[in-house]
Each structure stands twice: as C-alpha cells, then as structure tokens.
Design an enzyme around this catalytic site. Structure first.
Site, mmCIF file in Angstrom:
data_model
loop_
_atom_site.group_PDB
_atom_site.id
_atom_site.type_symbol
_atom_site.label_atom_id
_atom_site.label_comp_id
_atom_site.label_asym_id
_atom_site.label_seq_id
_atom_site.Cartn_x
_atom_site.Cartn_y
_atom_site.Cartn_z
ATOM 1 C CB CYS A 12 -0.859 0.073 1.260
ATOM 2 S SG CYS A 12 -1.923 -1.337 1.493
ATOM 3 N N GLY A 38 0.341 0.333 -5.140
ATOM 4 C CA GLY A 38 -0.917 -0.413 -5.086
ATOM 5 C C GLY A 38 -1.828 0.013 -6.202
ATOM 6 C CG ASN A 112 2.591 0.716 3.630
ATOM 7 O OD1 ASN A 112 3.685 1.229 3.494
ATOM 8 N ND2 ASN A 112 2.331 -0.483 3.135
ATOM 9 N N GLY A 113 1.222 -1.707 5.724
ATOM 10 C CA GLY A 113 1.926 -2.671 6.565
ATOM 11 C C GLY A 113 1.056 -3.877 6.819
ATOM 12 C CE1 TYR A 257 9.440 -4.954 -8.593
ATOM 13 C CE2 TYR A 257 8.098 -4.814 -6.609
ATOM 14 C CZ TYR A 257 8.194 -4.947 -7.984
ATOM 15 O OH TYR A 257 7.071 -5.059 -8.739
HETATM 16 P P1 AMP Z 1 8.883 -14.444 -10.565
HETATM 17 O O1 AMP Z 1 8.369 -14.937 -11.867
HETATM 18 O O2 AMP Z 1 7.910 -14.823 -9.466
HETATM 19 O O3 AMP Z 1 10.254 -14.882 -10.264
HETATM 20 O O4 AMP Z 1 8.838 -12.854 -10.617
HETATM 21 C C1 AMP Z 1 9.969 -12.077 -10.554
HETATM 22 C C2 AMP Z 1 9.619 -10.644 -10.907
HETATM 23 O O5 AMP Z 1 8.636 -10.139 -9.997
HETATM 24 C C3 AMP Z 1 10.805 -9.720 -10.838
HETATM 25 O O6 AMP Z 1 10.914 -9.054 -12.083
HETATM 26 C C4 AMP Z 1 10.502 -8.734 -9.745
HETATM 27 O O7 AMP Z 1 10.807 -7.412 -10.130
HETATM 28 C C5 AMP Z 1 9.021 -8.846 -9.510
HETATM 29 N N1 AMP Z 1 8.686 -8.800 -8.077
HETATM 30 C C6 AMP Z 1 9.438 -9.157 -7.040
HETATM 31 N N2 AMP Z 1 8.781 -9.012 -5.868
HETATM 32 C C7 AMP Z 1 7.574 -8.533 -6.179
HETATM 33 C C8 AMP Z 1 6.420 -8.131 -5.399
HETATM 34 N N3 AMP Z 1 6.407 -8.230 -4.076
HETATM 35 N N4 AMP Z 1 5.337 -7.669 -6.064
HETATM 36 C C9 AMP Z 1 5.351 -7.589 -7.404
HETATM 37 N N5 AMP Z 1 6.394 -7.932 -8.182
HETATM 38 C C10 AMP Z 1 7.497 -8.393 -7.590
#
Ligand code: AMP
Length: 473
Positions: A12, A38, A112-113, A257
């Site tokens: 969030c 979000g 948020n949290g 990220y």
């Molecule tokens: P995966 O296919 O599950 O390995 O997705 C990896 C990708 O998801 C990477 O490009 C990350 O930038 C992105 N990512 C990592 N953590 C999150 C998150 N919490 N929410 C959304 N995207 C994420």
C-alpha cells in the site's frame, strides 16, 4: 496466515495533508505519485471541520478521482490510500480509508503494513460485541480506538497503537486534525513534509515516499520516527513517542524493488542504493559478456551500476509496454509466453549474436525470469547470464510485502544451480547479503532482511514461520 485477519498482505501507499484549501486535489496528486505501491483500489477521506467525506473505488487513482468526485471531497484536511491485494468479492469492502462514527467523533484511517496480531485482536473484539465489515487488519485499529476508555482521540490512539504488533505506518483523520504513527520497528516508511502556500501558511504533509512531495512542490523535512505519533491540529504540530523505539527494522526490499527510484526512503536515495547493488553485483559476480540488459523497470538502476562497474555497455534491449492493464483480451490461439510478451518485447539487433548479462531485482517464483531468458535467447542471444541484485528470496514477508509462501519461493526449495537450470540461463548469480548491507549503508544494522534470512524481528512471526503457515495472499 495466523497473524493476519484475511491471510493476505497488502502492499500500500498512504498520504495525509493538513491545512490546505485544496486538500483533496493534493491528496489525489500524492496518490497518483504513489500509484506503484498499489493498483487495485484507491481512496481519499477529507474533513471540512464537521463531517468526514470519503470516496474509494477499485482501479487506478487517475480513473477514480475525476473532477466531479474530487469536488465532493471538501475541506482542508485529507488522507489517502492506494492498495494492491488479491482479487475477490470483498475487495471493495477492504478498500481504504476506513471511516466510522464513534464516541471519539468521526474518524478515518489508512494503513500501510501488516498487523501480525490482528486476528487475535479481532477475535477478542468480536467476543465483546464489535461488528466488522471488512476482512482487512486495518479495521481492527478503528475498533480499538472506539473502545478505548481514553477520552481524547490522541489518548485513544495511543491506547490502540500499544496493542498492535507487526508493521504499520498509519494515517488518521479526525474532524479537525490528522494523526500519523509508525510502528516501533519502523518497518514501512513514512515521510514528513511541508508545503508553503502563496499566503505564507504552511500545510503539513505525510507520505509513504517523497516522490509524492515532489509532485506537489512540498519539501521533505524528515521521517516520522519508529514508535512516534505526530499530531497536527489547530494548535499546531506535536510529536511524541507513544512507545520506546525498538531496534530499527526498515524493510530493505523498499530499496531493492518496491519504492520509486526518485524517492528518498529511510533517509536515503533509492536510486543510489540500486546503483550500488548493481556495482557490488558486478564486483562479486563478473562475467565476460557483450551487453548489460535490464529487465525493465525493476532492473534498470542495478543494471546501470553493473554496466558502470564492469565497463560492459548498457543497452535497453527489452522494451516495456507501460499500458498493460489488468484485463486484456486473451488470444483464442495459444501463444507461448503470452503474458510476458504483452509486457516486454526485445530489440533484436541489440541482442543477436551477443553474450547478454540480464539484470533483474529479484527472482520470486522463477516463472517470469524463465520466460524472459527464453525471450532473450529467441532474439538471438549467444549466451544469457542472469544477475539478481539481491540475495535469494527464501522466506515470506509478514510485514506488508506480498510474497508467496515458502513452498512457492523457488530459492527456498532449490539450489542456485537448480534455479539456473529452471530459468535456462547459462550462469546465474545473486548478490550476497553483506553486499546488500553495504549497498544501503546499513552500518548500524537498521534494516529488516527477513525475506533473505528467515530471521524475523518480531516474536509472533517466528512462531508462524516455525509452523509453516505462511500462505500467499
Ligand atoms: P517471478 O516470476 O515470481 O520470479 O517474478 C519475478 C519478478 O517479480 C521480478 O521481475 C521482480 O521485479 C518482480 N517482483 C518481485 N517481488 C515482487 C512483489 N512483491 N510484487 C510484485 N512484483 C514483484
């Protein structure tokens, strides 16, 4: 998940402003800048000194807050929220801010949290007669405030905050004030700013990230401290520690990220952290190659750092379509890796015949990386070397980042070599944990690394983790 009411964790963004005649407009702009935190729902609550007005809906900030909607949100005080969470029938009910009338007056809250003892608190409250409308952990806070024996709102809030465990950056709105607070560990960010108006009056603003201040020309003055509550009302601004601060546990994933690179988070530049991550990755895991290619947008800053340090040219060879919405018409004919193709397309001549270093911020399940590696190879790459700008993600987050359960985290169940084979890269390397510490300049041990270590700073979560009940939202 035991500690969360509904079993999912929301990602969030929150915003608050006090003392500006265009409060709802500025809240709208603030949320617009926080949209990346979000995309599922958004809401704004304002106070005109008597009533609280609230509008929330599913969808993106710019689509929800049309001029006519904003004109129905009068007053010089506002809070706002953007939320990402799982789809489902009850989602609009869970959209924030939550607003109620109680013996402390009308109040609204946005969060948020993740409050890790929300389920226990809710069960206690329900036994005593409280009725809940939503399944989100945030509503619990309002009930605790309403039931407090303290007579003042700030007293009741203090009472409520002391019962919460886990991660929370909260913004409250009352008839003539806003109150914001951060949990004693400081898991999630909450920045403070000021906005000088043409007549010289100063409006106070708060936001998850400083990029929200930049858009409205507000000045960043610092952070709400862990364990601190800040009240802004007709008497001015007061800051108080409602509880002693614990050992800081700022979420390192905000820098890896989640936050925007143009934000200052926990007092430091996110872009700078990410470039450091890339530089250290190049030092730890060099490879002889022709181009450094980021996975956009998340890998861009780290790839810049990697290219800078290694001297290998940076090429933006994967182009992202920024207009991919939540719904699109699926082709009737099966197209391989359609989802990723919709979002990313390679520039063939930058890749063909080249040895490519592909940089991304993280591998979660591994499915996206596998498709991207395949895409780069299909565009003619001779070799694909995957570099990840954080350590392997081995444990779920219980503090507000949406991560899947341990069973779905590829690095929790496979060796680096097995992950390399799964994503079909020629080589694969992650950043080390000490390098991550260095990249964010964490000399005093003030960050939470639990998704990379499995060591959680709060007790309840350790119990949850032992029994293995972490489930994806
Ligand atoms: P995966 O296919 O599950 O390995 O997705 C990896 C990708 O998801 C990477 O490009 C990350 O930038 C992105 N990512 C990592 N953590 C999150 C998150 N919490 N929410 C959304 N995207 C994420």
């Amino acid at each position: 998940m035991k500690g969360s009411v509904d079993g999912f964790r929301d990602e969030c963004g929150v915003f608050a402003i006090y003392g500006h005649s265009e409060a709802s407009n500025l809240a709208y702009l603030g949320l617009y800048a926080l949209q990346h935190r979000g995309q599922e729902s958004a809401g704004i609550a304002t106070s005109d000194g008597r009533d609280i007005h609230c509008f929330k809906s599913m969808g993106h900030v710019a689509d929800i807050f049309t001029p006519s909607v904003i004109s129905e949100l009068p007053g010089d005080t506002a809070i706002g929220h953007t939320r990402y969470s799982t789809a489902g029938d009850t989602v609009l009910l869970n959209a924030q801010p939550f607003s109620v009338a109680c013996n402390k007056g009308r109040i609204a809250v946005a969060h948020n949290g993740n409050i890790t003892n929300a389920l226990e608190l809710r069960q206690d409250l329900e036994r005593e007669g409280s009725i809940f409308q939503a399944s989100s952990d945030t509503e619990v806070v309002l009930h605790l405030v309403a039931r407090s024996r303290e007579r003042t709102l700030s007293g009741a809030l203090r009472d409520a905050l002391l019962q919460l465990e886990g991660a929370f950056s909260l913004v409250f709105l009352a008839q003539n004030r806003i109150i914001v607070a951060r949990d004693p560990y400081g898991f999630r960010p909450l920045a403070m700013g000021r906005l000088v108006q043409p007549d010289g009056r100063v409006a106070h603003v708060f936001a998850s990230e400083t990029c929200a201040f930049d858009l409205i020309d507000a000045e960043y003055v610092g952070d709400v401290e862990p364990g601190e509550m800040v009240c802004v009302g007709p008497e001015g601004m007061t800051r108080e520690r409602y509880t002693p601060a614990r050992k800081r546990s700022q979420c390192v994933f905000e820098h890896v990220y989640f936050s925007r690179p143009d934000s200052i988070v926990f007092g430091r530049s996110v872009q700078e952290s990410r470039e450091n991550l890339g530089r250290l990755l190049a030092r730890e895991s060099p490879v002889d190659a022709d181009v450094v290619v980021p996975v956009p947008d998340s890998g861009v800053a780290a790839a810049l750092g990697y290219a800078d340090e290694s001297g290998i040219p940076f090429r933006q060879a994967l182009i992202r379509n920024h207009y991919v919405g939540r719904t699109f018409i699926e082709p009737s004919q099966a197209i391989r890796d359609f989802g990723v193709k919709l979002k990313l397309n390679p520039i063939r001549h930058l890749i063909e015949g080249k040895r490519v270093i592909l940089v991304d911020d993280s591998i979660v399940r591994g499915t996206t990386s596998k498709k991207i590696v395949r895409m780069v190879r299909n565009a003619g790459a001779r070799e694909v070397h995957m570099r990840v700008s954080c350590p392997p993600t081995i444990s779920p987050c219980f503090y507000g980042v949406d991560t899947p359960s341990k069973g779905e985290l590829i690095a929790a169940n496979n060796s680096i070599e097995e992950i390399r084979a799964f994503v079909e890269a020629d080589t694969l390397a992650y950043l080390s944990l000490p390098a991550l510490h260095r990249a964010v300049r964490d000399d005093k041990g003030e960050y939470c690394y639990s998704c990379y270590t499995g060591d959680y700073p709060t007790k309840l979560v350790q119990i949850e983790e032992m029994v293995g009940v972490g489930t994806r939202r």
